[in-house]
Scaffold this motif. Structure first.
Motif, PDB file in Angstrom:
ATOM      1  N   ILE A 194      51.772   8.397  97.711  1.00 34.28           N
ATOM      2  CA  ILE A 194      52.320   9.703  97.341  1.00 34.28           C
ATOM      3  C   ILE A 194      53.842   9.654  97.280  1.00 34.28           C
ATOM      4  CG2 ILE A 194      52.591  12.084  98.159  1.00 34.28           C
ATOM      5  CD1 ILE A 194      49.687  11.784  99.282  1.00 34.28           C
ATOM      6  N   LEU A 195      54.478   8.970  98.231  1.00 34.29           N
ATOM      7  CA  LEU A 195      55.938   8.883  98.267  1.00 34.29           C
ATOM      8  C   LEU A 195      56.499   8.187  97.034  1.00 34.29           C
ATOM      9  CD1 LEU A 195      56.529   7.965 102.030  1.00 34.29           C
ATOM     10  CD2 LEU A 195      57.103  10.130 100.914  1.00 34.29           C
ATOM     11  N   LYS A 196      55.740   7.265  96.462  1.00 32.64           N
ATOM     12  CA  LYS A 196      56.190   6.568  95.257  1.00 32.64           C
ATOM     13  C   LYS A 196      56.382   7.535  94.102  1.00 32.64           C
ATOM     14  CE  LYS A 196      56.789   3.136  92.318  1.00 32.64           C
ATOM     15  NZ  LYS A 196      58.018   2.298  92.322  1.00 32.64           N
ATOM     16  N   ASP A 197      55.431   8.438  93.931  1.00 32.46           N
ATOM     17  CA  ASP A 197      55.469   9.367  92.803  1.00 32.46           C
ATOM     18  C   ASP A 197      56.209  10.659  93.114  1.00 32.46           C
ATOM     19  OD1 ASP A 197      53.963   7.605  91.247  1.00 32.46           O
ATOM     20  OD2 ASP A 197      52.066   8.435  91.962  1.00 32.46           O
ATOM     21  N   ASN A 198      56.403  10.937  94.400  1.00 32.11           N
ATOM     22  CA  ASN A 198      57.061  12.171  94.837  1.00 32.11           C
ATOM     23  C   ASN A 198      58.107  11.824  95.888  1.00 32.11           C
ATOM     24  OD1 ASN A 198      55.005  14.373  93.640  1.00 32.11           O
ATOM     25  ND2 ASN A 198      53.833  12.686  94.543  1.00 32.11           N
ATOM     26  N   PRO A 199      59.271  11.322  95.480  1.00 30.48           N
ATOM     27  CA  PRO A 199      60.275  10.878  96.458  1.00 30.48           C
ATOM     28  C   PRO A 199      60.573  11.955  97.497  1.00 30.48           C
ATOM     29  CG  PRO A 199      60.917  10.241  94.244  1.00 30.48           C
ATOM     30  CD  PRO A 199      59.724  11.133  94.091  1.00 30.48           C
ATOM     31  N   ALA A 200      60.610  11.531  98.751  1.00 32.53           N
ATOM     32  CA  ALA A 200      60.828  12.460  99.858  1.00 32.53           C
ATOM     33  C   ALA A 200      62.305  12.832  99.968  1.00 32.53           C
ATOM     34  CB  ALA A 200      60.356  11.845 101.161  1.00 32.53           C
ATOM     35  N   PRO A 201      62.610  14.007 100.519  1.00 33.95           N
ATOM     36  CA  PRO A 201      64.003  14.415 100.705  1.00 33.95           C
ATOM     37  C   PRO A 201      64.680  13.690 101.865  1.00 33.95           C
ATOM     38  CG  PRO A 201      62.535  16.070 101.611  1.00 33.95           C
ATOM     39  CD  PRO A 201      61.667  15.068 100.916  1.00 33.95           C
ATOM     40  N   ILE A 202      63.897  12.957 102.645  1.00 33.88           N
ATOM     41  CA  ILE A 202      64.430  12.206 103.787  1.00 33.88           C
ATOM     42  C   ILE A 202      63.960  10.762 103.688  1.00 33.88           C
ATOM     43  CG2 ILE A 202      64.550  14.221 105.313  1.00 33.88           C
ATOM     44  CD1 ILE A 202      61.911  13.281 106.570  1.00 33.88           C
ATOM     45  N   GLY A 203      64.541   9.894 104.505  1.00 36.34           N
ATOM     46  CA  GLY A 203      64.093   8.516 104.557  1.00 36.34           C
ATOM     47  C   GLY A 203      62.848   8.394 105.434  1.00 36.34           C
ATOM     48  N   VAL A 204      61.912   7.585 104.990  1.00 38.71           N
ATOM     49  CA  VAL A 204      60.671   7.363 105.736  1.00 38.71           C
ATOM     50  C   VAL A 204      60.465   5.868 105.909  1.00 38.71           C
ATOM     51  CG1 VAL A 204      58.176   7.693 105.792  1.00 38.71           C
ATOM     52  CG2 VAL A 204      59.642   9.484 104.816  1.00 38.71           C
ATOM     53  N   ASP A 205      60.224   5.459 107.132  1.00 40.07           N
ATOM     54  CA  ASP A 205      59.865   4.069 107.435  1.00 40.07           C
ATOM     55  C   ASP A 205      58.432   4.049 107.946  1.00 40.07           C
ATOM     56  OD1 ASP A 205      62.552   3.139 106.920  1.00 40.07           O
ATOM     57  OD2 ASP A 205      63.096   4.017 108.851  1.00 40.07           O
ATOM     58  N   ILE A 206      57.594   3.222 107.349  1.00 37.86           N
ATOM     59  CA  ILE A 206      56.201   3.061 107.773  1.00 37.86           C
ATOM     60  C   ILE A 206      56.041   1.662 108.350  1.00 37.86           C
ATOM     61  CG2 ILE A 206      53.820   2.845 106.965  1.00 37.86           C
ATOM     62  CD1 ILE A 206      54.375   5.013 104.928  1.00 37.86           C
ATOM     63  N   VAL A 207      55.491   1.588 109.555  1.00 34.13           N
ATOM     64  CA  VAL A 207      55.276   0.290 110.198  1.00 34.13           C
ATOM     65  C   VAL A 207      53.817   0.170 110.617  1.00 34.13           C
ATOM     66  CG1 VAL A 207      55.964  -1.295 112.044  1.00 34.13           C
ATOM     67  CG2 VAL A 207      57.649   0.278 111.059  1.00 34.13           C
ATOM     68  N   PHE A 208      53.191  -0.931 110.220  1.00 31.60           N
ATOM     69  CA  PHE A 208      51.859  -1.282 110.688  1.00 31.60           C
ATOM     70  C   PHE A 208      52.024  -2.330 111.789  1.00 31.60           C
ATOM     71  CE2 PHE A 208      50.548  -0.477 106.043  1.00 31.60           C
ATOM     72  CZ  PHE A 208      50.385   0.878 106.287  1.00 31.60           C
ATOM     73  N   PHE A 209      51.664  -1.951 113.009  1.00 26.55           N
ATOM     74  CA  PHE A 209      51.826  -2.848 114.152  1.00 26.55           C
ATOM     75  C   PHE A 209      50.604  -3.737 114.321  1.00 26.55           C
ATOM     76  CE2 PHE A 209      54.519   0.790 115.806  1.00 26.55           C
ATOM     77  CZ  PHE A 209      55.727   0.133 115.634  1.00 26.55           C
ATOM     78  N   ASP A 210      50.854  -4.964 114.731  1.00 26.61           N
ATOM     79  CA  ASP A 210      49.797  -5.924 115.018  1.00 26.61           C
ATOM     80  C   ASP A 210      49.645  -6.059 116.537  1.00 26.61           C
ATOM     81  OD1 ASP A 210      47.831  -7.801 114.558  1.00 26.61           O
ATOM     82  OD2 ASP A 210      49.129  -9.234 113.524  1.00 26.61           O
ATOM     83  N   GLY A 211      48.510  -6.578 116.959  1.00 26.55           N
ATOM     84  CA  GLY A 211      48.323  -6.927 118.363  1.00 26.55           C
ATOM     85  C   GLY A 211      48.261  -5.755 119.324  1.00 26.55           C
ATOM     86  N   GLU A 212      47.921  -4.566 118.828  1.00 22.31           N
ATOM     87  CA  GLU A 212      47.840  -3.413 119.734  1.00 22.31           C
ATOM     88  C   GLU A 212      46.666  -3.538 120.685  1.00 22.31           C
ATOM     89  OE1 GLU A 212      46.478   0.614 121.040  1.00 22.31           O
ATOM     90  OE2 GLU A 212      45.430  -0.850 119.787  1.00 22.31           O
ATOM     91  N   ASP A 213      45.557  -4.118 120.208  1.00 22.63           N
ATOM     92  CA  ASP A 213      44.301  -4.083 120.955  1.00 22.63           C
ATOM     93  C   ASP A 213      43.879  -5.443 121.492  1.00 22.63           C
ATOM     94  OD1 ASP A 213      42.694  -2.056 121.849  1.00 22.63           O
ATOM     95  OD2 ASP A 213      41.847  -1.570 119.890  1.00 22.63           O
ATOM     96  N   LEU A 214      44.849  -6.289 121.785  1.00 20.89           N
ATOM     97  CA  LEU A 214      44.533  -7.669 122.153  1.00 20.89           C
ATOM     98  C   LEU A 214      44.138  -7.829 123.620  1.00 20.89           C
ATOM     99  CD1 LEU A 214      44.492 -10.498 120.867  1.00 20.89           C
ATOM    100  CD2 LEU A 214      46.864 -10.781 121.581  1.00 20.89           C
ATOM    101  N   GLY A 215      44.652  -6.976 124.493  1.00 16.34           N
ATOM    102  CA  GLY A 215      44.520  -7.200 125.929  1.00 16.34           C
ATOM    103  C   GLY A 215      43.154  -6.906 126.502  1.00 16.34           C
ATOM    104  N   ILE A 216      42.870  -7.555 127.622  1.00 12.23           N
ATOM    105  CA  ILE A 216      41.695  -7.214 128.417  1.00 12.23           C
ATOM    106  C   ILE A 216      41.966  -5.879 129.108  1.00 12.23           C
ATOM    107  CG2 ILE A 216      40.331  -7.914 130.441  1.00 12.23           C
ATOM    108  CD1 ILE A 216      40.831 -10.811 129.615  1.00 12.23           C
ATOM    109  N   ALA A 217      40.935  -5.067 129.284  1.00 11.55           N
ATOM    110  CA  ALA A 217      41.084  -3.734 129.869  1.00 11.55           C
ATOM    111  C   ALA A 217      41.902  -3.783 131.154  1.00 11.55           C
ATOM    112  CB  ALA A 217      39.711  -3.114 130.131  1.00 11.55           C
ATOM    113  N   GLY A 218      42.922  -2.951 131.226  1.00 12.21           N
ATOM    114  CA  GLY A 218      43.773  -2.872 132.404  1.00 12.21           C
ATOM    115  C   GLY A 218      44.998  -3.755 132.353  1.00 12.21           C
ATOM    116  N   ASP A 219      45.021  -4.709 131.429  1.00 10.78           N
ATOM    117  CA  ASP A 219      46.149  -5.641 131.318  1.00 10.78           C
ATOM    118  C   ASP A 219      47.150  -5.094 130.300  1.00 10.78           C
ATOM    119  OD1 ASP A 219      47.887  -7.754 131.242  1.00 10.78           O
ATOM    120  OD2 ASP A 219      46.471  -9.179 130.362  1.00 10.78           O
ATOM    121  N   LEU A 220      47.948  -4.110 130.717  1.00 14.71           N
ATOM    122  CA  LEU A 220      48.824  -3.415 129.780  1.00 14.71           C
ATOM    123  C   LEU A 220      49.914  -4.302 129.199  1.00 14.71           C
ATOM    124  CD1 LEU A 220      49.253   0.070 131.500  1.00 14.71           C
ATOM    125  CD2 LEU A 220      47.586  -0.652 129.776  1.00 14.71           C
TER     126      LEU A 220
END
Length: 320
Positions: free
Chosen positions: A159-185
């Motif tokens: 949508i942002l490609k066809d409708n430029p936003a009035p502000i700057g937008v940064d989109i980040v896809f994070f990796d490795g969020e769900d790697l840990g064993i339960a409780g190992d933050l």
């Protein structure tokens, strides 16, 4: 210097003067839904993005599915963003070295007034919430837990490609969020920790919004307590827009204290809230599949975010 850091540094140079003026301002809508043009959010397109990610198989780091999905995400968001960079790094855990990648896309690079939108794109290596012990070593498909947030943001990128936003937008896809064993933050949220640690000190978007598990057919999004602690004004801003739009799935009650990708960002000074439906019975099980999700849920979250983007009141002056 890493290319992704160069991009972030460029954004910082463009925005540092205006951010000094606006850093302490509270977010508030500019006009209402009847006076500001808000592009339509295509919920069916977003749902196709969700299904596409799951079609590769569980996006477990070091797997073929992980690599294939990474290439798809990079190629797809590159069609829409002004700049895309990949932050590649490794993480050692349980005797293995995991190859991880954060995908960073930026829109309206000239704007000195920016917000950060993010989600994690990996899926969990072990379904440790399964009742049947034999299934707990199987990977999680991650339709809701991972793919749903990315799907909403991919559709927003389109949508942002066809409708430029009035502000700057940064989109980040994070990796490795769900790697840990339960409780190992220490071994959860690896990508957001790396991003937060390696950003320029003065790169501070006005605020951030994290999406996690936003595709549940029975969508109920309560306020998350860490979000309220770190950025209460942003929570009120977002929930206020949802209330104005009549999207009752955004509930006014506080419920759950979640350790998620927003925690490292807040600790690094990026005030970030978590939009998350934690009342999801298929969390960390092999049943986290697309049939448990709905286009309508993605559409409701996407509509709120588009109102956040296009109605955000900015006093910052654009650089010449």
């Amino acid at each position: 210097m890493h290319r992704a850091l160069l991009l972030i540094l460029l954004i910082f140079i463009l925005s540092c003067n205006s951010q000094k003026e606006e850093q302490n301002s509270k977010p508030e809508p500019k006009g209402d839904v009847n006076t500001v043009y808000i592009p339509d959010f295509n919920e069916n397109s977003a749902f196709e993005y969700l299904k596409k990610q799951v079609s590769f198989g569980p996006r477990v780091p070091n797997s073929n599915a992980h690599e294939e999905c990474k290439n798809f995400l990079i190629n797809e968001i590159s069609k829409y963003a002004d700049a895309v960079n990949v932050q590649e790094f490794t993480h050692s855990y349980l005797g293995k070295n995991f190859k991880l990648s954060n995908i960073i896309a930026s829109f309206n690079l000239k704007s000195g007034f920016r917000i950060l939108l993010c989600a994690h794109w990996d899926s969990r290596p072990y379904a440790d919430e399964e009742r049947e012990a034999s299934k707990r070593i199987q990977p999680v498909p991650g339709a809701n837990d991972g793919a749903s947030g990315v799907a909403v943001l991919l559709e927003i990128a389109r949508i942002l490609k066809d409708n430029p936003a009035p502000i700057g937008v940064d989109i980040v896809f994070f990796d490795g969020e769900d790697l840990g064993i339960a409780g190992d933050l220490d071994n959860f949220c690896i990508g957001s920790k790396y991003f937060a640690k390696n950003k320029p000190v003065n790169y501070l978007p006005q605020f951030g919004i994290l999406l996690d598990m936003v595709g549940d057919k029975e969508l109920q999004i309560f306020k998350e307590s860490n979000s309220v602690k770190y950025a209460p004004d942003v929570v009120n801003y977002v929930w206020g827009i949802a209330r104005e739009l009549g999207i009752s799935e955004f509930r006014d009650e506080i419920k759950y204290n979640v350790y998620d990708d927003h925690i490292p960002l807040n600790e690094a000074g990026i005030r970030t809230i978590d939009i998350i439906d934690f009342d999801y019975p298929y969390w960390h099980t092999t049943e986290d599949t697309p049939d448990k999700c709905s286009p309508q849920s993605l559409g409701k979250v996407g509509k709120v975010l588009l109102n956040v983007i296009y109605r955000y009141k900015s006093k910052a002056k654009e650089p010449a």
